[in-house]
Design a protein around this motif. Structure first.
Motif: not given
Length: 202
Positions: A81-109
């Motif tokens: 399951a690791v590669p599949y988790l890596a595929a989805i988690i890169q979306h907020p942690l790399l792509g969206d974090y680096l460009s195009g605006g900010k993200i709520q990484l720790f919602w709802p905390i």
């Protein structure tokens, strides 16, 4: 695809990084991956664009929710399951974090938003997505994943990334995508649509 603040998200970067990172994880762990499913997961967090009551880059980009959602998969499939988790988690942690605006990484905390906010049309971002796309294609050719793409039992999941590739054209014309990223969009969309049609024997 628009988000808050008028930024846009391009699928090419998410798809390329998702594949490269998940392929690296699968090689390290010596497990196989289903490429269409990897592509679908790479852009899945952006499903919030289609849900009226959700803010883009909000709950579906929350890394804890993503990780918790994978617990049953880890119990059933273990390290596969690791590669599949890596595929989805890169979306907020790399792509969206680096460009195009900010993200709520720790919602709802926390409703705090995080990100470097490198403009999506910034030459650095465009070059990064273009390079990532090129590297992805080279890896797919070398590992024969491009060939296996057309024989996956999960080929129907390519509908998700195909939609993210063609939606910029459907939502706005002329297409509002930097010219260096138009060929990658066309190439990936053509590959995915061809694979789907070949599987359906149309």
């Amino acid at each position: 695809m628009k988000n808050q603040g008028g930024h846009k998200t391009y699928a090419v970067g998410h798809l390329s990084l998702g594949y490269i990172i998940s392929k690296s994880a699968s090689s390290l762990l010596k497990v196989e991956i289903d490429t269409p499913l990897i592509f679908a997961l790479s852009v899945l967090p952006d499903i919030d664009i289609l849900i009226p009551f959700l803010n883009h880059r909000g709950p579906t980009h929350f890394i804890l929710i993503i990780c918790v959602g994978f617990i049953p998969l880890f119990i059933i499939y273990g390290k596969k399951a690791v590669p599949y988790l890596a595929a989805i988690i890169q979306h907020p942690l790399l792509g969206d974090y680096l460009s195009g605006g900010k993200i709520q990484l720790f919602w709802p905390i926390s409703s705090n938003q995080y990100g470097i906010e490198l403009g999506i049309k910034n030459p650095i971002n465009v070059a990064t997505e273009t390079i990532a796309f090129t590297v992805m294609l080279l890896i797919m050719l070398k590992t024969r994943d491009l060939h296996r793409l057309f024989h996956s039992p999960n080929i129907i999941t390519l509908i998700i990334p195909t939609f993210t590739l063609v939606s910029p054209t459907l939502l706005k014309f002329p297409i509002d995508v930097p010219s260096p990223l138009i060929p990658p969009h066309i190439i990936l969309a053509t590959l995915f649509i061809s694979a789907i049609l070949a599987k359906l024997k149309i």
